[in-house]
Scaffold this active site. Structure first.
Site, PDB file in Angstrom:
ATOM      1  N   SER A   1       0.862  -1.191   0.000  1.00  0.00           N
ATOM      2  CA  SER A   1       0.000   0.000   0.000  1.00  0.00           C
ATOM      3  C   SER A   1       0.894   1.235   0.000  1.00  0.00           C
ATOM      4  CB  SER A   1      -0.867   0.017   1.261  1.00  0.00           C
ATOM      5  OG  SER A   1      -1.518   1.278   1.404  1.00  0.00           O
TER       6      SER A   1
ATOM      7  N   TYR B   1      -0.876  -1.563  10.540  1.00  0.00           N
ATOM      8  CA  TYR B   1      -1.174  -1.658   9.097  1.00  0.00           C
ATOM      9  C   TYR B   1      -0.047  -1.027   8.291  1.00  0.00           C
ATOM     10  CZ  TYR B   1      -3.655  -1.410   4.648  1.00  0.00           C
ATOM     11  OH  TYR B   1      -4.002  -1.561   3.325  1.00  0.00           O
TER      12      TYR B   1
HETATM   13  N1  LIG Z   1      -8.848  -0.603  -0.220  1.00  0.00           N
HETATM   14  C1  LIG Z   1      -7.774   0.154  -0.252  1.00  0.00           C
HETATM   15  O1  LIG Z   1      -7.837   1.402  -0.272  1.00  0.00           O
HETATM   16  C2  LIG Z   1      -6.408  -0.489  -0.278  1.00  0.00           C
HETATM   17  C3  LIG Z   1      -5.309   0.350  -0.527  1.00  0.00           C
HETATM   18  C4  LIG Z   1      -4.039  -0.204  -0.552  1.00  0.00           C
HETATM   19  C5  LIG Z   1      -3.889  -1.547  -0.357  1.00  0.00           C
HETATM   20  N2  LIG Z   1      -4.960  -2.338  -0.103  1.00  0.00           N
HETATM   21  C6  LIG Z   1      -4.725  -3.744   0.102  1.00  0.00           C
HETATM   22  O2  LIG Z   1      -5.415  -4.466  -0.898  1.00  0.00           O
HETATM   23  C7  LIG Z   1      -5.713  -5.779  -0.411  1.00  0.00           C
HETATM   24  C8  LIG Z   1      -7.183  -6.082  -0.654  1.00  0.00           C
HETATM   25  O3  LIG Z   1      -7.936  -5.179   0.145  1.00  0.00           O
HETATM   26  P1  LIG Z   1      -9.417  -4.722  -0.229  1.00  0.00           P
HETATM   27  O4  LIG Z   1      -9.451  -3.264  -0.151  1.00  0.00           O
HETATM   28  O5  LIG Z   1      -9.860  -5.426  -1.446  1.00  0.00           O
HETATM   29  O6  LIG Z   1     -10.173  -5.247   1.074  1.00  0.00           O
HETATM   30  P2  LIG Z   1     -11.418  -6.235   1.270  1.00  0.00           P
HETATM   31  O7  LIG Z   1     -12.491  -5.911   0.304  1.00  0.00           O
HETATM   32  O8  LIG Z   1     -11.690  -6.196   2.718  1.00  0.00           O
HETATM   33  O9  LIG Z   1     -10.821  -7.662   0.863  1.00  0.00           O
HETATM   34  C9  LIG Z   1      -9.860  -8.293   1.664  1.00  0.00           C
HETATM   35  C10 LIG Z   1      -9.715  -9.723   1.177  1.00  0.00           C
HETATM   36  O10 LIG Z   1      -8.702 -10.368   1.975  1.00  0.00           O
HETATM   37  C11 LIG Z   1      -9.243 -11.587   2.476  1.00  0.00           C
HETATM   38  N3  LIG Z   1      -8.689 -11.916   3.782  1.00  0.00           N
HETATM   39  C12 LIG Z   1      -8.563 -11.107   4.850  1.00  0.00           C
HETATM   40  N4  LIG Z   1      -8.017 -11.788   5.875  1.00  0.00           N
HETATM   41  C13 LIG Z   1      -7.810 -13.054   5.431  1.00  0.00           C
HETATM   42  C14 LIG Z   1      -7.283 -14.221   6.023  1.00  0.00           C
HETATM   43  N5  LIG Z   1      -6.836 -14.241   7.291  1.00  0.00           N
HETATM   44  N6  LIG Z   1      -7.208 -15.337   5.273  1.00  0.00           N
HETATM   45  C15 LIG Z   1      -7.647 -15.338   3.995  1.00  0.00           C
HETATM   46  N7  LIG Z   1      -8.158 -14.274   3.373  1.00  0.00           N
HETATM   47  C16 LIG Z   1      -8.241 -13.140   4.102  1.00  0.00           C
HETATM   48  C17 LIG Z   1     -10.727 -11.327   2.584  1.00  0.00           C
HETATM   49  O11 LIG Z   1     -11.393 -12.567   2.611  1.00  0.00           O
HETATM   50  P3  LIG Z   1     -12.885 -12.740   3.256  1.00  0.00           P
HETATM   51  O12 LIG Z   1     -13.639 -11.493   2.890  1.00  0.00           O
HETATM   52  O13 LIG Z   1     -13.387 -13.967   2.570  1.00  0.00           O
HETATM   53  O14 LIG Z   1     -12.685 -12.876   4.712  1.00  0.00           O
HETATM   54  C18 LIG Z   1     -10.986 -10.535   1.325  1.00  0.00           C
HETATM   55  O15 LIG Z   1     -11.123 -11.378   0.219  1.00  0.00           O
HETATM   56  C19 LIG Z   1      -5.314  -5.788   1.066  1.00  0.00           C
HETATM   57  O16 LIG Z   1      -4.031  -6.364   1.220  1.00  0.00           O
HETATM   58  C20 LIG Z   1      -5.260  -4.304   1.397  1.00  0.00           C
HETATM   59  O17 LIG Z   1      -4.422  -4.031   2.498  1.00  0.00           O
HETATM   60  C21 LIG Z   1      -6.233  -1.840  -0.079  1.00  0.00           C
END
Ligand SMILES: NC(=O)c1ccc[n+]([C@@H]2O[C@H](COP(=O)([O-])OP(=O)(O)OC[C@H]3O[C@@H](n4cnc5c(N)ncnc54)[C@H](OP(=O)(O)O)[C@@H]3O)[C@@H](O)[C@H]2O)c1
Length: 262
Positions: free
Chosen positions: A144, A157
């Site tokens: 990120s 985080y």
């Molecule tokens: N959204 C942002 O602004 C942003 C910015 C920079 C980076 N990111 C990164 O992008 C990635 C995806 O995030 P997102 O925004 O798409 O969030 P999200 O919609 O909350 O999705 C997170 C995903 O990770 C899975 N997950 C979480 N904990 C897990 C575990 N212990 N074992 C297996 N799967 C797990 C969740 O599975 P379940 O839902 O099935 O539990 C879900 O599929 C993350 O690494 C996040 O830090 C996000």
């Protein structure tokens, strides 16, 4: 997005947000997707959309904190061209203090959870036949832009994302000599369930589809660091260059991220 150079793709966290968008953007006839997440109902929804687009899809519900389950998942695949280690959680201090169990959960998921899939994938890729460019496989690690700052409102985080970004980029330097590339994916703010509860401003917020498009384009271009949008990246690099005291003082003006790791 079609015409990607990979045929066998594994994605963690494919049940939601960016992981789901990555799966859907990669789905096409001739592509095999290995998708995982914790919630099997939402994972199947992603899989169904990808099957409709012509991809062959396997789904495995697992927790990335379970090292043995991750190794078995990776070893069960006949071949892996691309792994995207995307699963992650976030959580903040709520303006008070970050709970100890959240600190542990964030590091166990965002750091150890990434290693639990990438390390067996690297071993696996090393045994695969190299293509005409000498490449055996690619690994995208989702970090990120927040990893470029010591964020007072989300200490674990921001630290966990810094760790995986540094690790991926540093490891790429040696792994590429044996045909394995590692890429640090550093998105800015994406509209997903992770950011939905945020009460602070999220400049240059983009859709998961746009984030997936930029991620896949960066991977196809072979960029070691895939950071976007450019303005968010520049902002966080600038904030990261501030003295820690000034950064802490400036961040008091912004509402803290809620305690929320799950
Ligand atoms: N959204 C942002 O602004 C942003 C910015 C920079 C980076 N990111 C990164 O992008 C990635 C995806 O995030 P997102 O925004 O798409 O969030 P999200 O919609 O909350 O999705 C997170 C995903 O990770 C899975 N997950 C979480 N904990 C897990 C575990 N212990 N074992 C297996 N799967 C797990 C969740 O599975 P379940 O839902 O099935 O539990 C879900 O599929 C993350 O690494 C996040 O830090 C996000």
């Amino acid at each position: 997005m079609t015409d990607l150079p990979w045929r066998h793709i594994a994605i963690t966290g494919a049940s939601s947000g960016l992981g789901r968008a990555l799966a859907e953007a990669s789905a096409a006839p001739g592509v095999t997707l290995h998708l995982t997440g914790r919630d099997s109902t939402r994972l199947e929804e992603t899989a169904e959309t990808c099957r409709t687009a012509g991809a062959i899809v396997t789904t495995t519900a697992l927790d990335v904190r379970d090292a043995a389950a991750c190794t078995a998942w990776i070893e069960g695949m006949p071949h892996i061209d691309l792994l995207v280690a995307n699963a992650g959680i976030s959580g903040g201090t709520g303006g008070v203090a970050e709970p100890s169990d959240q600190v542990r959960a964030v590091f166990e998921t965002n750091l150890m959870g990434v290693l639990n899939t990438t390390l067996p994938a690297m071993s696996r890729m090393a045994t695969q036949k190299a293509d005409a460019n000498g490449l055996r496989g690619r690994i995208g690690v989702v970090a990120s832009v927040v990893g470029f700052v010591a964020a007072p409102s989300a200490p674990a985080y921001s630290a966990s994302k810094a760790a995986v970004q540094r690790w991926a980029e540093a490891t790429d330097a040696t792994q590429r000599r044996r045909g394995i590339r590692l890429h640090a994916i550093c998105p800015g703010f994406i509209r997903t369930p992770m950011t939905a509860p945020n009460r602070f401003p999220m400049p240059f917020l983009i859709s998961p589809e746009e984030a997936a498009r930029r991620t896949l384009a960066g991977l196809a271009a072979g960029r070691r660091r895939i950071a976007y949008p450019r303005r968010t990246y520049a902002l966080f690099r600038l904030l990261g260059a501030l003295p820690p005291g000034l950064m802490a003082w400036a961040s008091r003006a912004v509402p803290a991220k809620d305690v929320s790791a799950a």
